[in-house]
Write a protein that holds these residues in place. Structure first.
Motif, short mmCIF file in Angstrom:
data_model
loop_
_atom_site.label_atom_id
_atom_site.label_comp_id
_atom_site.label_asym_id
_atom_site.label_seq_id
_atom_site.Cartn_x
_atom_site.Cartn_y
_atom_site.Cartn_z
N GLU A 52 0.91 -0.94 -0.17
CA GLU A 52 0.07 0.00 0.02
C GLU A 52 0.86 0.98 -0.04
O GLU A 52 1.71 1.35 0.98
CB GLU A 52 -0.85 0.06 1.17
CG GLU A 52 -1.88 1.13 1.27
CD GLU A 52 -2.64 0.97 2.17
OE1 GLU A 52 -3.06 2.12 3.05
OE2 GLU A 52 -3.52 0.16 2.40
N VAL A 94 0.08 -0.05 -4.54
CA VAL A 94 -1.48 -0.21 -4.50
C VAL A 94 -1.77 1.19 -3.77
O VAL A 94 -1.49 1.15 -2.63
CB VAL A 94 -2.18 -1.32 -4.25
CG1 VAL A 94 -3.52 -1.32 -4.11
CG2 VAL A 94 -1.50 -2.63 -4.83
N ASP A 152 -7.53 3.33 -4.51
CA ASP A 152 -7.99 1.97 -5.66
C ASP A 152 -8.63 0.87 -4.88
O ASP A 152 -9.36 0.44 -5.40
CB ASP A 152 -6.60 1.83 -6.25
CG ASP A 152 -6.14 3.29 -7.09
OD1 ASP A 152 -7.04 3.85 -7.61
OD2 ASP A 152 -5.09 3.27 -7.38
N VAL A 153 -8.09 0.80 -3.58
CA VAL A 153 -8.59 -0.55 -2.65
C VAL A 153 -10.06 -0.26 -2.35
O VAL A 153 -10.90 -1.06 -2.54
CB VAL A 153 -7.77 -0.63 -1.56
CG1 VAL A 153 -8.38 -1.55 -0.68
CG2 VAL A 153 -6.29 -1.22 -1.81
N HIS A 195 -12.13 -0.27 -5.45
CA HIS A 195 -12.42 -1.83 -5.94
C HIS A 195 -13.10 -2.43 -5.13
O HIS A 195 -13.95 -3.27 -5.63
CB HIS A 195 -10.85 -2.54 -6.00
CG HIS A 195 -11.06 -3.70 -6.64
ND1 HIS A 195 -11.29 -4.33 -7.89
CD2 HIS A 195 -10.87 -5.03 -6.03
CE1 HIS A 195 -11.33 -5.61 -7.97
NE2 HIS A 195 -11.10 -6.12 -6.84
N LEU A 196 -12.87 -2.52 -4.01
CA LEU A 196 -13.91 -3.34 -2.72
C LEU A 196 -15.23 -2.74 -2.58
O LEU A 196 -15.98 -3.50 -2.30
CB LEU A 196 -12.99 -3.65 -1.66
CG LEU A 196 -11.63 -4.42 -1.90
CD1 LEU A 196 -11.10 -4.61 -0.67
CD2 LEU A 196 -11.92 -6.11 -2.45
N THR A 240 -7.22 -6.47 -4.19
CA THR A 240 -7.29 -5.56 -5.05
C THR A 240 -6.03 -5.75 -6.38
O THR A 240 -6.25 -5.76 -7.50
CB THR A 240 -6.91 -4.09 -4.52
OG1 THR A 240 -8.00 -4.07 -3.66
CG2 THR A 240 -6.93 -3.07 -5.67
N GLN A 266 -6.92 -8.70 -8.45
CA GLN A 266 -8.05 -8.84 -9.18
C GLN A 266 -8.04 -7.56 -10.25
O GLN A 266 -8.87 -7.69 -11.05
CB GLN A 266 -9.32 -8.75 -8.21
CG GLN A 266 -9.57 -9.74 -7.43
CD GLN A 266 -11.11 -9.71 -6.62
OE1 GLN A 266 -11.65 -8.50 -6.49
NE2 GLN A 266 -11.30 -10.85 -5.95
N THR A 267 -6.74 -6.74 -10.13
CA THR A 267 -6.79 -5.76 -11.13
C THR A 267 -5.50 -5.79 -11.74
O THR A 267 -5.05 -4.88 -12.31
CB THR A 267 -7.07 -4.37 -10.50
OG1 THR A 267 -5.84 -4.11 -9.46
CG2 THR A 267 -8.34 -4.26 -9.61
#
Length: 149
Positions: free
Chosen positions: A48, A83, A87-88, A91-92, A143, A146-147
């Motif tokens: 992160e 990351v 963005d986390v 995404h979630l 994240t 999956q991305t």
């Protein structure tokens, strides 16, 4: 994948497989996270990354940035994906305004709800041992996985 939620002195760390299995979930002193990265030199690393978005930052943020750099150095730049928390959350949770509790709940829902995901002492679920900053590290792992691409 090793995923890290970095902090000034301690960091959350998970080892996460592509099929969604959490094989390790820890909160460690940063020197021990450094050692874990080196010990698992075959795994990609997601960390992160901090961002200020125009807000003033202080000593703790800069100390965390130093540890991020040290973790990157331990892994080698080619193994690392940074990351951002925004963005986390997107995404979630679908929103950059989500809070840590929302992110944790989104992960639990992804794994089938609290009774299945976390379980209890008698019947622990796959996330039973995820605690504290390891939840944020798990969010980074999910994240990043999956991305990809």
């Amino acid at each position: 994948m090793i995923a890290i939620d970095p902090g000034t002195t301690h960091s959350g760390l998970v080892i996460y497989s592509r099929n969604g299995t959490v094989t390790t979930s820890l909160v460690l002193e940063n020197k021990d996270v450094f050692a874990e990265i080196r010990a698992h030199s075959n795994l990609p690393v997601a960390i992160e990354m901090v961002a200020s978005y125009g807000m003033a930052v202080g000593r703790e943020v800069f100390e965390t940035c130093v540890w991020i750099w040290r973790f990157m150095q331990a892994a080698g730049a080619e193994r690392v994906r940074l990351v951002y928390r925004k963005d986390v959350k997107l995404h979630l949770c679908g929103s950059p305004r989500a809070k840590d509790a929302n992110v944790r709940q989104a992960i639990i829902d992804l794994y089938g709800g609290k009774a299945v995901a976390v379980g209890n002492k008698k019947q622990p679920g796959p996330l039973y041992h995820v605690k504290s900053h390891a939840w944020s590290a798990l969010a980074v792992a999910i994240t990043a996985t999956q991305t990809e691409g």
